[in-house]
Design an enzyme around this catalytic site. Structure first.
Site, PDB file in Angstrom:
ATOM      1  N   HIS A  17     -54.019  84.480   0.751  1.00 41.43           N
ATOM      2  CA  HIS A  17     -54.699  83.480   1.438  1.00 41.43           C
ATOM      3  C   HIS A  17     -55.992  83.675   1.321  1.00 41.43           C
ATOM      4  O   HIS A  17     -56.547  85.001   1.090  1.00 41.43           O
ATOM      5  CB  HIS A  17     -54.330  83.634   2.971  1.00 41.43           C
ATOM      6  CG  HIS A  17     -54.851  82.421   3.467  1.00 41.43           C
ATOM      7  ND1 HIS A  17     -55.971  82.397   4.173  1.00 41.43           N
ATOM      8  CD2 HIS A  17     -53.900  81.300   4.206  1.00 41.43           C
ATOM      9  CE1 HIS A  17     -55.909  81.104   5.016  1.00 41.43           C
ATOM     10  NE2 HIS A  17     -54.777  80.533   4.597  1.00 41.43           N
ATOM     11  N   ASP A  27     -46.717  79.372   4.742  1.00 46.84           N
ATOM     12  CA  ASP A  27     -45.716  78.664   3.608  1.00 46.84           C
ATOM     13  C   ASP A  27     -44.599  79.360   3.597  1.00 46.84           C
ATOM     14  O   ASP A  27     -43.459  78.653   2.776  1.00 46.84           O
ATOM     15  CB  ASP A  27     -46.603  77.955   2.613  1.00 46.84           C
ATOM     16  CG  ASP A  27     -47.147  76.769   2.991  1.00 46.84           C
ATOM     17  OD1 ASP A  27     -46.964  76.070   3.638  1.00 46.84           O
ATOM     18  OD2 ASP A  27     -48.154  76.602   2.337  1.00 46.84           O
TER      19      ASP A  27
HETATM   20  N1  ACO Z   1     -49.525  85.895  -6.541  1.00 43.70           N
HETATM   21  C1  ACO Z   1     -50.013  86.942  -7.445  1.00 43.70           C
HETATM   22  N2  ACO Z   1     -51.268  87.147  -7.526  1.00 43.70           N
HETATM   23  C2  ACO Z   1     -52.029  86.428  -6.691  1.00 43.70           C
HETATM   24  C3  ACO Z   1     -51.483  85.702  -5.702  1.00 43.70           C
HETATM   25  C4  ACO Z   1     -50.003  85.411  -5.679  1.00 43.70           C
HETATM   26  N3  ACO Z   1     -49.647  84.466  -4.871  1.00 43.70           N
HETATM   27  N4  ACO Z   1     -52.520  85.253  -4.800  1.00 43.70           N
HETATM   28  C5  ACO Z   1     -53.790  85.814  -5.461  1.00 43.70           C
HETATM   29  N5  ACO Z   1     -53.468  86.671  -6.433  1.00 43.70           N
HETATM   30  C6  ACO Z   1     -54.208  87.579  -7.171  1.00 43.70           C
HETATM   31  C7  ACO Z   1     -55.231  86.991  -8.142  1.00 43.70           C
HETATM   32  O1  ACO Z   1     -54.634  86.841  -9.349  1.00 43.70           O
HETATM   33  C8  ACO Z   1     -56.389  87.773  -7.799  1.00 43.70           C
HETATM   34  O2  ACO Z   1     -56.138  88.818  -8.719  1.00 43.70           O
HETATM   35  P1  ACO Z   1     -57.459  89.634  -9.475  1.00 43.70           P
HETATM   36  O3  ACO Z   1     -58.331  89.870  -8.372  1.00 43.70           O
HETATM   37  O4  ACO Z   1     -56.759  90.675 -10.293  1.00 43.70           O
HETATM   38  O5  ACO Z   1     -58.059  88.534 -10.472  1.00 43.70           O
HETATM   39  C9  ACO Z   1     -56.532  88.317  -6.684  1.00 43.70           C
HETATM   40  O6  ACO Z   1     -55.054  88.191  -6.083  1.00 43.70           O
HETATM   41  C10 ACO Z   1     -57.152  87.371  -5.642  1.00 43.70           C
HETATM   42  O7  ACO Z   1     -56.938  85.777  -5.763  1.00 43.70           O
HETATM   43  P2  ACO Z   1     -57.850  84.509  -5.703  1.00 43.70           P
HETATM   44  O8  ACO Z   1     -57.147  83.554  -6.645  1.00 43.70           O
HETATM   45  O9  ACO Z   1     -59.129  84.934  -6.120  1.00 43.70           O
HETATM   46  O10 ACO Z   1     -57.826  84.361  -4.082  1.00 43.70           O
HETATM   47  P3  ACO Z   1     -58.044  83.055  -3.340  1.00 43.70           P
HETATM   48  O11 ACO Z   1     -58.657  83.184  -2.304  1.00 43.70           O
HETATM   49  O12 ACO Z   1     -59.069  82.235  -4.367  1.00 43.70           O
HETATM   50  O13 ACO Z   1     -56.653  82.237  -3.400  1.00 43.70           O
HETATM   51  C11 ACO Z   1     -54.797  81.405  -2.704  1.00 43.70           C
HETATM   52  C12 ACO Z   1     -56.003  81.918  -2.347  1.00 43.70           C
HETATM   53  C13 ACO Z   1     -55.047  79.823  -3.570  1.00 43.70           C
HETATM   54  C14 ACO Z   1     -53.847  81.042  -1.552  1.00 43.70           C
HETATM   55  C15 ACO Z   1     -53.930  82.185  -3.771  1.00 43.70           C
HETATM   56  O14 ACO Z   1     -53.674  83.591  -2.957  1.00 43.70           O
HETATM   57  C16 ACO Z   1     -52.781  81.713  -3.969  1.00 43.70           C
HETATM   58  O15 ACO Z   1     -52.627  80.701  -5.286  1.00 43.70           O
HETATM   59  N6  ACO Z   1     -51.409  81.988  -3.641  1.00 43.70           N
HETATM   60  C17 ACO Z   1     -50.289  81.015  -3.865  1.00 43.70           C
HETATM   61  C18 ACO Z   1     -50.280  79.727  -3.601  1.00 43.70           C
HETATM   62  C19 ACO Z   1     -49.978  79.757  -1.833  1.00 43.70           C
HETATM   63  O16 ACO Z   1     -49.177  80.053  -1.468  1.00 43.70           O
HETATM   64  N7  ACO Z   1     -50.960  78.608  -1.321  1.00 43.70           N
HETATM   65  C20 ACO Z   1     -50.695  78.421   0.112  1.00 43.70           C
HETATM   66  C21 ACO Z   1     -51.988  78.913   0.818  1.00 43.70           C
HETATM   67  S1  ACO Z   1     -51.835  78.891   2.570  1.00 43.70           S
HETATM   68  C22 ACO Z   1     -52.150  77.189   2.971  1.00 43.70           C
HETATM   69  O17 ACO Z   1     -52.716  76.340   2.024  1.00 43.70           O
HETATM   70  C23 ACO Z   1     -51.514  77.058   4.111  1.00 43.70           C
END
Ligand code: ACO
Length: 427
Positions: free
Chosen positions: A305, A362
């Protein structure tokens, strides 16, 4: 909100003094509003992860501590004792209603659930396999052709009531459209949540008797989704509304923003992922490895998140509720076991621990929706139904903000520098 404290930005010979703003929870913001005028510089923050785009009195989140409060009330207390309609009132009007105010509000919502009969014709035009989210956003913006833009407080309020009431009917109708069943009209003797479930699941030959456990699960789900401060869809509503676009247009834009798989679409993707793991023989490790491998393009859906770097408090409440509801309904869902196992493995895995990736709202909401009989393609619509009061509250707050102005971020241009245009005949 202003503070006496200032911050100094030193760049080369320049020493620029910036004021700060401090919120009621002691959050500090650097006030950069005059930065460009005084220094020629802008801030650079793609994705706005560090940008406070407004001040807001609606929702407080502490992502590090896993705290969520609506208008100051902890989500755990609200979820345990409130109805969704009460939460709508709280978010939109900023305070808890008295019993009389609650009754008036509930009655007003009940009396506005019908759609103009002509609006049914729109549904006929959508292809049978249309995604209900696309139908929902189209129908919500279409409401602005029936209920004109308005500026008086009483008229705006009437449109707010219309929107909350009619979105539940539109959502149920979009489901009926997708399964080719006749629309079921709302019933005034039912509560907001019962009425939605009744319109969803009744058929002319058999009216749906709403099981209390399903009704309370829906009430909880809607409450937990009701607001989450400046997320992608809410910021979209504020962005669109800042041009003084009407309520329906602004909310329709929010619905479109919510439809993406990285936002509201994630609950549908969680179920797709759990199904895939099940069909692949329940090989968790393979999917954990893929999630950690950037090349794979795979993410563990429902994990991570932007704000929560701790367990999402909503996921905690939903996990408990999913366990209870499934037991009470006698549903044995193998996907719930897969989700539990996946969570257990991820919470111990260094990759997830280091990045503070926890289950988000979610992760368990889809399992609960499945147990309630809600089909996967309606999950994001359910999220929109819950988020509606939050969007409306932000739209209203943005409109009433004396410091509010049209949203217009800056950029750092990285394209070509000036060059001469070559006429097409000479290229
Ligand atoms: N699975 C694997 N790796 C992940 C995940 C995941 N679900 N989420 C984040 N990471 C990793 C990224 O690859 C990144 O790694 P790095 O630092 O080595 O490059 C690190 O964790 C940080 O991730 P970001 O993408 O920079 O975090 P951001 O805050 O931009 O993204 C997000 C948040 C979009 C929710 C992300 O965690 C994600 O894509 N999750 C899966 C989709 C999801 O569940 N979305 C629902 C969000 S809640 C909502 O909208 C109600």
């Amino acid at each position: 909100m202003t503070d006496e404290t200032t911050a100094n930005l030193i760049l080369g010979d320049m020493d620029y003094e910036m004021p700060t703003v401090v919120g009621t929870e002691s959050e500090v913001g650097l006030d950069v509003r005059k930065l460009r005028a005084n220094t020629g510089m802008v801030t650079y923050d793609p994705g706005y992860g560090n940008t406070g785009s407004c001040s807001s009195a609606i929702t407080f989140i502490d992502g590090e501590l896993g705290i969520l409060r609506y208008r100051g009330y902890p989500i755990e207390q609200v979820a345990a004792a409130a109805s969704f309609v009460e939460v709508c009132y709280l978010l939109v009007y900023g305070r808890l209603p008295s019993l009389g105010e609650y009754d008036d509000f509930r009655n007003a919502l009940t009396r506005h659930t019908l759609l103009h009969e002509d609006m049914k014709k729109f549904f006929e035009g959508f292809p049978p396999n249309s995604h209900p989210m696309a139908i929902l956003s189209s129908m919500v913006v279409a409401l602005s052709t029936y209920y004109r833009d308005t500026t008086t407080e009483a008229d705006i309020n009437r449109n707010i009531i219309r929107l909350i009431a009619k979105v539940s009917t539109i959502a149920a109708f979009s489901y009926k459209k997708s399964v080719g069943q006749p629309f079921v009209y709302p019933r005034n003797d039912l509560s907001y949540t019962e009425n939605f479930l009744y319109m969803m699941f009744s058929v002319p030959t058999e009216p749906y008797e709403v099981p209390p456990v399903v009704n309370s699960a829906l009430n909880l789900l809607l409450i937990l989704h009701a607001d989450h401060e400046q997320n992608c869809s809410t910021s979209t509503v504020r962005m669109v509304g800042s041009s003084e676009a009407n309520l329906f247009a602004s909310i329709s834009a929010g619905i479109s923003a919510l439809s993406g798989p990285l936002h509201g679409g994630a609950n549908q993707k969680v179920i797709d992922m759990l199904r895939k793991i099940r069909d692949d023989g329940g090989n968790y490790q393979k999917y954990m490895d893929m999630a950690k491998d950037k090349e794979s393009g795979f993410r563990l859906m429902g994990f991570g998140h932007r704000v929560y770097k701790n367990y999402d408090p909503r996921a905690m409440l939903l996990k408990k509720s999913a366990d209870q509801a499934l037991a009470e309904l006698g549903v044995d869902d193998p996907l719930l076991d897969i989700a539990r196992n996946l969570e257990e493995i991820a919470l111990k895995d260094d990759y997830f621990v280091e990045r503070k990736l926890y289950p988000n709202v979610d992760f368990y909401s889809g399992i609960l929706y499945r147990a309630m009989g809600i089909p996967t393609n309606m999950f994001t619509v359910m999220f929109a139904l819950g988020r509606l009061p939050g969007w409306i509250a932000h739209w209203r707050e943005m409109r009433d903000d004396p410091e509010g102005k049209i949203h217009r971020p800056r950029q750092i241009y990285i394209g070509a520098t000036e060059r001469d245009f070559v006429p097409i005949t000479e290229r």
